[in-house]
Design an enzyme around this catalytic site. Structure first.
Site, short mmCIF file in Angstrom:
data_model
loop_
_atom_site.label_atom_id
_atom_site.label_comp_id
_atom_site.label_asym_id
_atom_site.label_seq_id
_atom_site.Cartn_x
_atom_site.Cartn_y
_atom_site.Cartn_z
N HIS A 32 0.78 -1.24 -0.18
CA HIS A 32 -0.04 -0.15 -0.02
C HIS A 32 0.74 1.22 0.01
CE1 HIS A 32 -3.19 -2.58 0.98
NE2 HIS A 32 -3.92 -1.56 0.38
N GLY A 33 2.02 1.36 0.59
CA GLY A 33 2.86 2.53 0.54
C GLY A 33 4.02 2.15 1.18
#
Lengths: 472, 377
Positions: A326-327
């Protein structure tokens, strides 16, 4: 170009749709590919070359794997593809994160930080990398044959509805549709597609963005300090609605646009906030990512076939990597670990307890766990997350200042999120529609007309509305 | 049933294509929007601007801004939010009690949220006093007009959210105090209107405007002209009032902030009293019209719109709007060209009129004080 921008809604979509419908069916893949490449080149002109070159490399490797019988050679080519795709993802998405952490370690030990030119993130790389891996792995597993034409590989990877924020379509789910979807070239499919697109656009503009504006104001270092406890809880709940309606709206639009082109993409959400456990949550939230992780990571790691300890280890790995997917930030890793922790606890004992407590207890408890995770997800740093947790639990005064529009939207979002009957209504309409009673399709069409007109008015008047999942 | 589906599909497709078709045909849907700033034009398309995504960003903004369906769509959107939630889609416009609209700067200024501090204001007034003295020594005059402000005039109708915010000393009060103590001729139209508030026959501030009403404008004009006559010891042209007309719909921009909400439904019903100030057809020969430079804001703009200066001031008079733009009486607008920095030009004027509302007084006088002070010192 985002789906809720004026350029997309008022220009790109009608032009593409008219061109697609005017193209004879055998040539429609060309139109779809041209539209998709134009769509990506508009937003990421330099990275289009990365996308095309790496997709062509995967096309070459998959065809090689498909023709080989020697399992060692096949595995070697598979690892070449995995190295290529993960290498690109690692370089573009995680190099900055890696260097920043190394540099902070060096500084801590009194050394000079390494010089580094920041790498720009190609939009949608997390999504299309997973699709490229799915293509090569499915061919390796002989689940589906490799595609003959490079055009079709590019189309599978770059198809614009799902290119930059999913759903993540596994190759075996769509392989047959890439060249044979004439059964879907009908009016019903198209009206359903536009209906789904209109619903998604409305969810994004009228719910997610309103909730997002409140969260945006609150998630500032200075603002958090001024939040009352009640405000902090309302805001994090609003953020939970924002991320759900934002992401599921994008999926709705992608599925709708796919239908307009004759594709059937997999569903990505199924009322995640009515889940009675985190295990159930991940069966309802970002379903296509969960499926991808299960098929291409959890099962190859051994799944639950190698004993309890190894199962727990595999779950943790999957969720740590899911967080990192996601990041590139420690907050996302922690978020993944938080979910992984509850999944392991559920396997150990929690799921039995939650089941015994009944859904009136298990659903709120699960929602609470998810909310705590969203703090990590939304905060821009661990420091900010810590400050927000303090705001949630310092039990200060009960006080809030929100507009009537906020409360109306918040209530609507809560009703839709926690009332699956609304979703079932849509399925019931589909049943009626499949029974060839024209009322349902007429209703959907009329609904699309009204909703699209309202959405147009919002798109025309408001500014930039980026989707949250674009940055992944 | 197939026909019904085809009709539905055609309608939806038509709707989807409608904005683009309007664009191609050049047809603009709806009345023009008020108060929207055009986004910056995109740079010339180059590989660099394209690859960095800059050109696309501008182009997307332009695509939205130049959409021919936008006036109607924006009004539809604004109307829905206004009717459903009372939401105003206009920058810093707030709905007060009893349907009175307010601009933020007047509220914040009234509450003292932009207070500049006594020392700074005293220093500014001292500089203005020095300028006024220098002008007087050269045969010119300065008049400082404290124009009104809606929040100061009717704080009872401020939006409820400001009920709990305590009012502190504000710029207007401190300026007024120091100006009245100085030798600068000062006309306080704010106080003048407050004194009339309970006895005026018609509204001095209407619901939908940020400026005073047309009725108040004629009253303050009368006072302003008499003050100038006293100050200059000259008779200005004779005038008389035209017949009074009361309407329930605003003329021109008399419901200006309401119009800036860009709603579908136009016209805010209220009490609008109009009368004209007309020059007496028989003026004495060689009637005196002073040469005036006005440094002011939009409140003086309301006098310009009513063509008051055109009747009473010399044709060469200039309006320095926010001391940023020169406006002539024949309607031309110029950026400042250095004229304002020539002492000879300043001294040619009979009157330097500073006309500033309480919402702007914190910024008094947009650089004019320093410029003129340097000319005379």
């Amino acid at each position: 170009m985002v789906f809720s921008s004026a350029l997309f809604v008022f220009y790109f979509l009608p032009v593409f749709l008219l061109a697609y419908l005017a193209t004879p069916p055998p040539c429609r893949n060309w139109t779809a590919l041209a539209g998709s490449l134009a769509f990506y080149a508009w937003g990421a002109p330099l990275f289009i070359f990365v996308l095309i070159a790496s997709s062509l490399a995967d096309h070459f490797i998959a065809r090689k794997i498909g023709r080989l019988y020697d399992s060692t050679l096949r595995r070697r080519w598979l690892w070449v593809s995995i190295a290529l795709n993960l290498g690109l993802l690692g370089y573009f998405k995680y190099a900055n994160f890696f260097v920043e952490n190394i540099n902070s370690l060096l500084v801590n030990f009194g050394a000079q930080p390494a010089k580094w030119a920041e790498v720009a993130l190609p939009i949608g790389i997390s999504f299309f990398t997973f699709q490229k891996l799915s293509y090569v792995i499915d061919v390796y597993n002989r689940r589906m044959p490799a595609l003959e034409k490079a055009r079709d590989v590019l189309l599978y990877i770059a198809l614009f509805p799902q290119l930059i924020a999913g759903p993540i379509v596994r190759y075996h789910e769509i392989a047959e549709q890439l060249n044979r979807r004439s059964q879907n070239y009908n009016l019903n499919h198209r009206i359903n597609g536009l209906f789904r697109f209109a619903v998604g656009l409305a969810k994004k503009l009228f719910i997610a963005d309103v909730m997002g504006a409140a969260a945006e104001d609150a998630f500032q270092m200075e603002a958090i300090g001024n939040l009352s406890t009640s405000e902090a809880w309302i805001i994090i709940t609003a953020y939970a609605f924002q991320i759900y309606f934002d992401f599921s709206a994008y999926s709705d639009m992608a599925i709708g646009l796919g239908k307009l082109m004759g594709f059937d993409f997999p569903e990505n959400f199924n009322f995640p906030y009515i889940s009675g456990s985190i295990t159930e949550f991940w069966r309802r939230w970002h379903i296509t990512l969960s499926n991808w992780m299960r098929d291409y990571l959890y099962i190859p790691l051994g799944g639950n076939r190698r004993g309890r300890r190894r199962t727990f280890f595999n779950l943790w790995i999957v969720f740590l990597l899911s967080g990192l997917w996601h990041g590139a930030a420690w907050a996302f890793v922690l978020w993944g670990a938080w979910h992984g922790l509850f999944l392991v606890m559920e396997k150990l004992f929690l799921q039995r307890w939650l089941k015994a407590a009944g859904r009136w207890i298990s659903v709120p408890v699960t929602f609470f766990v998810v909310l705590m995770g969203w703090v990590l997800f939304r905060a821009e740093s661990l420091e900010m997350a810590g400050k927000y947790y303090q705001a949630l639990f310092r039990w200060q005064e009960v006080e809030w200042h929100f507009s009537s529009q906020f409360w109306f939207t918040f209530t609507l979002a809560a009703l839709i999120s926690f009332t699956p009957a609304l979703g079932r209504l849509s399925y019931q309409l589909d049943e009626v529609y499949h029974s060839r009673i024209g009322l349902a399709i007429t209703g959907k069409g009329a609904f699309s007309l009204v909703i699209l007109a309202l959405c147009f008015s919002e798109v025309a008047v408001s500014g930039f509305h980026p989707f949250i999942y674009f940055r992944f | 049933m197939l026909i019904v589906k085809r009709v539905v599909w055609t309608l939806v497709l038509l709707l989807l294509c409608a904005p683009m078709l309007l664009q191609l045909s050049g047809t603009i849907l709806g009345r023009p929007l008020k108060g929207w700033q055009p986004p910056p034009e995109p740079d010339t398309l180059s590989w660099e601007s394209w690859s960095e995504g800059q050109w696309q960003g501008y182009a997307e903004e332009q695509a939205r801004y130049r959409l021919n369906a936008r006036p109607f769509l924006a009004r539809l959107n604004n109307q829905l939010k206004y009717s459903l939630f009372g939401k105003l889609n206009a920058h810093n416009i707030f709905m007060g009690k009893n349907g009175y609209l307010y601009e933020g700067i007047y509220i914040w200024s009234y509450l003292g949220m932009d207070y500049q501090g006594e020392e700074s204001i005293a220093e500014n007034v001292a500089m203005l006093e020095s300028i006024a003295d220098s002008l007087k020594a050269n045969g010119s005059q300065m008049l400082f007009v404290l124009a009104s402000g809606k929040a100061t005039f009717m704080p009872e109708n401020l939006p409820p959210r400001y009920d709990t915010i305590p009012k502190r000393t504000n710029n207007y009060e401190t300026y007024r105090q120091h100006l009245l103590q100085s030798s600068i001729p000062t006309l306080d139209l704010n106080q003048y209107l407050l004194d009339m508030k309970d006895t005026a026959s018609y509204k001095l501030y209407t619901k939908g405007n940020t400026h005073w009403s047309a009725y108040a404008l004629y009253s303050v004009t009368d006072t302003l002209l008499r003050t100038i006559e006293q100050l200059l010891h000259k008779d200005l042209p004779d005038y008389y009032y035209g017949p009074l007309v009361v309407e329930d719909q605003a003329r021109g921009l008399d419901d200006g902030i309401f119009q800036s909400l860009n709603l579908l439904w136009t016209g805010l019903k209220d009490e609008y009293a109009y009368r004209d100030i007309l020059l007496n057809p028989e003026q004495p020969p060689g009637v005196y019209r002073p040469k005036v430079w006005v440094i002011g804001d939009s409140f003086y703009g309301t006098l310009m719109d009513a063509r008051i200066p055109h009747r009473f001031f010399s044709d060469s008079s200039l309006f320095f709007y926010y001391f940023n733009e020169m406006r002539t009486l024949d309607g031309r607008h110029y950026p400042l060209d250095g004229t304002e920095k020539q002492r000879r030009e300043v001294e040619k004027q009979d009157l330097i009129l500073i006309f500033i509302t309480d919402g702007n007084i914190g910024a008094c006088c947009w650089g004019m004080t320093g410029t003129f002070f340097n000319l005379f010192n």
